[in-house]
Design a protein around this motif. Structure first.
Motif, PDB file in Angstrom:
ATOM      1  N   TRP B  34      32.980  -8.456  19.106  1.00 43.28           N
ATOM      2  CA  TRP B  34      32.831  -7.261  18.288  1.00 43.28           C
ATOM      3  C   TRP B  34      31.747  -7.501  17.237  1.00 43.28           C
ATOM      4  O   TRP B  34      31.726  -8.539  16.581  1.00 43.28           O
ATOM      5  N   TYR B  35      30.881  -6.484  17.092  1.00 45.26           N
ATOM      6  CA  TYR B  35      29.820  -6.534  16.103  1.00 45.26           C
ATOM      7  C   TYR B  35      29.843  -5.249  15.281  1.00 45.26           C
ATOM      8  O   TYR B  35      30.185  -4.173  15.777  1.00 45.26           O
ATOM      9  N   GLN B  36      29.407  -5.396  14.030  1.00 43.34           N
ATOM     10  CA  GLN B  36      29.267  -4.263  13.123  1.00 43.34           C
ATOM     11  C   GLN B  36      27.793  -4.131  12.747  1.00 43.34           C
ATOM     12  O   GLN B  36      27.144  -5.133  12.411  1.00 43.34           O
ATOM     13  N   GLN B  37      27.279  -2.912  12.821  1.00 40.42           N
ATOM     14  CA  GLN B  37      25.869  -2.705  12.475  1.00 40.42           C
ATOM     15  C   GLN B  37      25.739  -1.559  11.481  1.00 40.42           C
ATOM     16  O   GLN B  37      25.955  -0.393  11.824  1.00 40.42           O
ATOM     17  N   GLY B  40      20.068   0.368   9.322  1.00 45.29           N
ATOM     18  CA  GLY B  40      18.931  -0.497   9.055  1.00 45.29           C
ATOM     19  C   GLY B  40      19.241  -1.982   9.088  1.00 45.29           C
ATOM     20  O   GLY B  40      18.427  -2.791   8.640  1.00 45.29           O
ATOM     21  N   GLN B  41      20.394  -2.331   9.612  1.00 48.37           N
ATOM     22  CA  GLN B  41      20.803  -3.734   9.630  1.00 48.37           C
ATOM     23  C   GLN B  41      20.855  -4.287  11.048  1.00 48.37           C
ATOM     24  O   GLN B  41      20.903  -3.538  12.019  1.00 48.37           O
ATOM     25  N   ASP B  42      20.845  -5.609  11.148  1.00 48.45           N
ATOM     26  CA  ASP B  42      21.068  -6.219  12.454  1.00 48.45           C
ATOM     27  C   ASP B  42      22.577  -6.296  12.707  1.00 48.45           C
ATOM     28  O   ASP B  42      23.372  -6.272  11.776  1.00 48.45           O
ATOM     29  N   PRO B  43      22.972  -6.356  13.955  1.00 51.37           N
ATOM     30  CA  PRO B  43      24.403  -6.460  14.258  1.00 51.37           C
ATOM     31  C   PRO B  43      25.000  -7.742  13.677  1.00 51.37           C
ATOM     32  O   PRO B  43      24.444  -8.820  13.829  1.00 51.37           O
ATOM     33  N   GLN B  44      26.136  -7.592  13.011  1.00 52.65           N
ATOM     34  CA  GLN B  44      26.834  -8.725  12.404  1.00 52.65           C
ATOM     35  C   GLN B  44      28.094  -9.020  13.201  1.00 52.65           C
ATOM     36  O   GLN B  44      28.910  -8.132  13.431  1.00 52.65           O
ATOM     37  N   PHE B  45      28.250 -10.265  13.557  1.00 52.55           N
ATOM     38  CA  PHE B  45      29.396 -10.667  14.362  1.00 52.55           C
ATOM     39  C   PHE B  45      30.688 -10.569  13.563  1.00 52.55           C
ATOM     40  O   PHE B  45      30.771 -11.040  12.421  1.00 52.55           O
ATOM     41  N   LEU B  46      31.707  -9.965  14.169  1.00 54.42           N
ATOM     42  CA  LEU B  46      33.011  -9.846  13.521  1.00 54.42           C
ATOM     43  C   LEU B  46      34.017 -10.848  14.079  1.00 54.42           C
ATOM     44  O   LEU B  46      34.597 -11.656  13.346  1.00 54.42           O
ATOM     45  N   ILE B  47      34.244 -10.760  15.391  1.00 60.51           N
ATOM     46  CA  ILE B  47      35.295 -11.574  16.000  1.00 60.51           C
ATOM     47  C   ILE B  47      35.109 -11.565  17.511  1.00 60.51           C
ATOM     48  O   ILE B  47      34.489 -10.649  18.058  1.00 60.51           O
ATOM     49  N   SER B  48      35.627 -12.602  18.158  1.00 60.72           N
ATOM     50  CA  SER B  48      35.545 -12.645  19.617  1.00 60.72           C
ATOM     51  C   SER B  48      36.840 -13.191  20.203  1.00 60.72           C
ATOM     52  O   SER B  48      37.607 -13.881  19.516  1.00 60.72           O
ATOM     53  N   PHE B  49      37.044 -12.881  21.469  1.00 62.62           N
ATOM     54  CA  PHE B  49      38.235 -13.317  22.192  1.00 62.62           C
ATOM     55  C   PHE B  49      37.820 -13.865  23.547  1.00 62.62           C
ATOM     56  O   PHE B  49      36.932 -13.328  24.212  1.00 62.62           O
ATOM     57  N   TYR B  50      38.489 -14.939  23.933  1.00 62.31           N
ATOM     58  CA  TYR B  50      38.259 -15.547  25.238  1.00 62.31           C
ATOM     59  C   TYR B  50      39.619 -15.745  25.874  1.00 62.31           C
ATOM     60  O   TYR B  50      40.494 -16.392  25.277  1.00 62.31           O
ATOM     61  N   GLU B  51      39.808 -15.187  27.042  1.00 56.63           N
ATOM     62  CA  GLU B  51      41.086 -15.289  27.739  1.00 56.63           C
ATOM     63  C   GLU B  51      42.250 -14.902  26.814  1.00 56.63           C
ATOM     64  O   GLU B  51      43.252 -15.609  26.712  1.00 56.63           O
ATOM     65  N   LYS B  52      42.085 -13.781  26.145  1.00 56.92           N
ATOM     66  CA  LYS B  52      43.125 -13.152  25.329  1.00 56.92           C
ATOM     67  C   LYS B  52      43.469 -13.897  24.055  1.00 56.92           C
ATOM     68  O   LYS B  52      44.440 -13.552  23.371  1.00 56.92           O
ATOM     69  N   MET B  53      42.681 -14.904  23.721  1.00 56.71           N
ATOM     70  CA  MET B  53      42.915 -15.613  22.475  1.00 56.71           C
ATOM     71  C   MET B  53      41.655 -15.546  21.623  1.00 56.71           C
ATOM     72  O   MET B  53      40.531 -15.592  22.133  1.00 56.71           O
ATOM     73  N   GLN B  54      41.848 -15.476  20.319  1.00 54.63           N
ATOM     74  CA  GLN B  54      40.703 -15.436  19.418  1.00 54.63           C
ATOM     75  C   GLN B  54      39.902 -16.721  19.563  1.00 54.63           C
ATOM     76  O   GLN B  54      40.456 -17.818  19.523  1.00 54.63           O
ATOM     77  N   SER B  55      38.605 -16.583  19.733  1.00 51.77           N
ATOM     78  CA  SER B  55      37.788 -17.779  19.915  1.00 51.77           C
ATOM     79  C   SER B  55      36.856 -18.039  18.753  1.00 51.77           C
ATOM     80  O   SER B  55      36.600 -19.186  18.414  1.00 51.77           O
ATOM     81  N   ASP B  56      36.342 -17.003  18.142  1.00 53.78           N
ATOM     82  CA  ASP B  56      35.468 -17.178  16.977  1.00 53.78           C
ATOM     83  C   ASP B  56      35.718 -16.044  15.987  1.00 53.78           C
ATOM     84  O   ASP B  56      36.076 -14.930  16.391  1.00 53.78           O
ATOM     85  N   SER B  59      32.350 -12.326  10.090  1.00 56.01           N
ATOM     86  CA  SER B  59      32.519 -11.671   8.799  1.00 56.01           C
ATOM     87  C   SER B  59      33.489 -10.494   8.881  1.00 56.01           C
ATOM     88  O   SER B  59      33.230  -9.421   8.357  1.00 56.01           O
ATOM     89  N   ILE B  60      34.612 -10.712   9.517  1.00 53.23           N
ATOM     90  CA  ILE B  60      35.591  -9.631   9.654  1.00 53.23           C
ATOM     91  C   ILE B  60      36.471  -9.579   8.413  1.00 53.23           C
ATOM     92  O   ILE B  60      37.049 -10.592   8.006  1.00 53.23           O
ATOM     93  N   SER B  65      41.835  -6.165  12.055  1.00 47.23           N
ATOM     94  CA  SER B  65      42.422  -7.111  12.992  1.00 47.23           C
ATOM     95  C   SER B  65      42.009  -6.685  14.400  1.00 47.23           C
ATOM     96  O   SER B  65      41.579  -5.549  14.613  1.00 47.23           O
ATOM     97  N   ALA B  66      42.130  -7.595  15.314  1.00 56.85           N
ATOM     98  CA  ALA B  66      41.752  -7.275  16.690  1.00 56.85           C
ATOM     99  C   ALA B  66      42.584  -8.107  17.635  1.00 56.85           C
ATOM    100  O   ALA B  66      43.178  -9.122  17.253  1.00 56.85           O
ATOM    101  N   GLN B  67      42.638  -7.660  18.846  1.00 54.91           N
ATOM    102  CA  GLN B  67      43.307  -8.432  19.876  1.00 54.91           C
ATOM    103  C   GLN B  67      42.727  -8.091  21.239  1.00 54.91           C
ATOM    104  O   GLN B  67      42.076  -7.057  21.412  1.00 54.91           O
TER     105      GLN B  67
END
Lengths: 117, 114
Positions: B34-37, B40-56, B59-60, B65-67
């Motif tokens: 997930w990214y937030q833009q 006039g800004q570049d996309p900012q990373f929020l959160i990521s999931f790999y195989e249903k688990m949070q991986s990174d 700036s969330i 929250s996410a799942q």
């Protein structure tokens, strides 16, 4: 329309000329780089990628150059067309680690390309 | 080929309300970002999931929250919305540990908080 890119650096080129968009990346551990094109109101669209074991890669009308010594990427677009007008972002990726798997792409500051017909 | 699907495309919420954004990855992709833009800004990373688990985690805000669910789709839940949350929210998906030409971004959800 979408307001993405209002305050971004702008490169204006004449239709048919070549364009060069530059990007400085931040992490010397990054080993994979992607250039994205983003049109107004749309998501980033993959253009071309390059791995750190290469210094040049060519696609259709596009070439990416990588200089790891100075952590610099450039995107060259040949014979620029009006449809190339968009915001261009470079993104870097560090190698995944064993514990967390994938690592996210880190985007650089975009450049707005404006093609003058 | 199927791409990353995000819904809704546009969302208008009032301050202090909640919002849920959905992302359906490319079939067989097991990783979602997930990214937030902002304007006039570049996309900012929020959160990521790999195989249903949070991986990174980037700036969330704590209000978000996410799942990732068993079918690999992901939802970003945003509470106590603030005016500054107005932005484009992008989802991207990939297969395993590789960002490659199939790591497409969705078209984004444009959230406007009024």
């Amino acid at each position: 329309g979408e307001s993405v890119g209002l305050h971004l650096p702008t490169l204006s080129v004449q239709e048919g000329d070549n364009s060069i968009i530059n990007c400085a990346y931040s992490n010397s551990a990054s080993d994979y780089f992607i250039w994205y094109k983003q049109e107004s109101g749309k998501g980033p669209q993959f253009i071309i990628d390059i791995r750190s074991n290469m210094d040049k890669r060519q696609g259709q009308r596009v070439t990416v150059l990588l200089n790891k010594t100075v952590k610099h990427l450039s995107l060259q677009i040949a014979a620029t067309q009006p449809g190339d007008s968009a915001v261009y972002f470079c993104a870097e990726n560090i190698p995944p680690n064993r514990n967390s798997g994938n690592t996210p792409l880190v985007f650089g500051k975009g450049t707005r390309l404006s093609v003058i017909a | 080929a199927a791409g990353v699907i995000q819904s809704p495309r546009h969302l208008i919420k009032e301050k202090r309300e909640t919002a849920t954004l959905k992302c359906y990855p490319i079939p067989r992709h097991d990783t979602v970002y997930w990214y937030q833009q902002g304007p006039g800004q570049d996309p900012q990373f929020l959160i990521s999931f790999y195989e249903k688990m949070q991986s990174d985690k980037g700036s969330i805000p704590d209000r978000f929250s996410a799942q990732q669910f068993s079918d690999y789709h992901s939802e970003l839940n945003m509470s106590s919305l603030e005016l500054g949350d107005s932005a484009l929210y992008f989802c991207a998906s990939s297969l395993g540990q590789s960002w490659n030409t199939e790591a497409f971004f969705g078209q984004g959800t444009r959230l406007t908080v009024v």
